[in-house]
Design an enzyme around this catalytic site. Sequence first.
Site, PDB file in Angstrom:
ATOM      1  N   VAL A  67       0.853  -1.186   0.000  1.00 35.12           N
ATOM      2  CA  VAL A  67       0.000   0.000   0.000  1.00 35.12           C
ATOM      3  C   VAL A  67       0.895   1.245   0.000  1.00 35.12           C
ATOM      4  O   VAL A  67       1.000   1.958   1.002  1.00 35.12           O
ATOM      5  CB  VAL A  67      -0.965   0.008   1.212  1.00 35.12           C
ATOM      6  CG1 VAL A  67      -1.979   1.146   1.090  1.00 35.12           C
ATOM      7  CG2 VAL A  67      -1.696  -1.329   1.334  1.00 35.12           C
ATOM      8  N   PRO A  68       1.568   1.508  -1.126  1.00 37.58           N
ATOM      9  CA  PRO A  68       2.388   2.720  -1.189  1.00 37.58           C
ATOM     10  C   PRO A  68       1.494   3.954  -1.073  1.00 37.58           C
ATOM     11  O   PRO A  68       0.399   3.985  -1.642  1.00 37.58           O
ATOM     12  CB  PRO A  68       3.071   2.628  -2.560  1.00 37.58           C
ATOM     13  CG  PRO A  68       2.268   1.660  -3.347  1.00 37.58           C
ATOM     14  CD  PRO A  68       1.576   0.755  -2.372  1.00 37.58           C
ATOM     15  N   HIS A  69       1.958   4.924  -0.299  1.00 38.33           N
ATOM     16  CA  HIS A  69       1.114   6.098  -0.075  1.00 38.33           C
ATOM     17  C   HIS A  69       1.961   7.317   0.262  1.00 38.33           C
ATOM     18  O   HIS A  69       3.119   7.194   0.670  1.00 38.33           O
ATOM     19  CB  HIS A  69       0.107   5.835   1.039  1.00 38.33           C
ATOM     20  CG  HIS A  69       0.747   5.436   2.342  1.00 38.33           C
ATOM     21  ND1 HIS A  69       1.078   4.142   2.637  1.00 38.33           N
ATOM     22  CD2 HIS A  69       1.134   6.163   3.410  1.00 38.33           C
ATOM     23  CE1 HIS A  69       1.629   4.088   3.839  1.00 38.33           C
ATOM     24  NE2 HIS A  69       1.687   5.310   4.333  1.00 38.33           N
ATOM     25  N   THR A  70       1.346   8.474   0.078  1.00 34.50           N
ATOM     26  CA  THR A  70       1.984   9.725   0.455  1.00 34.50           C
ATOM     27  C   THR A  70       0.909  10.787   0.632  1.00 34.50           C
ATOM     28  O   THR A  70      -0.227  10.626   0.178  1.00 34.50           O
ATOM     29  CB  THR A  70       3.025  10.181  -0.596  1.00 34.50           C
ATOM     30  OG1 THR A  70       3.824  11.220  -0.038  1.00 34.50           O
ATOM     31  CG2 THR A  70       2.364  10.678  -1.878  1.00 34.50           C
TER      32      THR A  70
END
Length: 164
Positions: A67-70
């Site tokens: 779950v890559p996030h920013t």
Amino acid sequence: MTFSDFVLFDSLKPDLKAKSKGDVIQELVRALNAAGAIADDLVEDVIGAITRREELGSTAIGHGVAVPHTKHLGVDRLVAVIGVSHDGVDFDALDEQTVKIFIMLVSPPDRPGDHLRALEYITTNLKVNEFTERLKAAITPEEMTQVLKDADARMLHNSDTNEE
């Protein structure tokens, strides 16, 4: 909050071509860009923000999921794209498994509650084997959309049942 609230269905990628972590991030950010969620002039900056987040620690949560996030000023609301890699990609997962399901979130910095609610909703659904298996088996964006809408309906039904 449901997938329909934050996933851009017209950005879904049932067959990611990426073979590396960096390529996955680029492909998914570009899908958000193509769907109109990220301006052309911010694509590289968002890719950089997600890459920097990954350098702090992998967002691969195990069992073939990341779950890559920013948080980024370039979006005015929480947006997400989901991609599936049939071959799997090394994403530095703690369990050392390759990742097949990627759920990328980009949210405005001033909306941390939305970001956390989305992560919770995603995590809850990922615990349902049927959800992850159907997502991996989806061949078209339309099939992926149906999997997400079915998950929303299941969650809504479960919350209605729990309130009674």
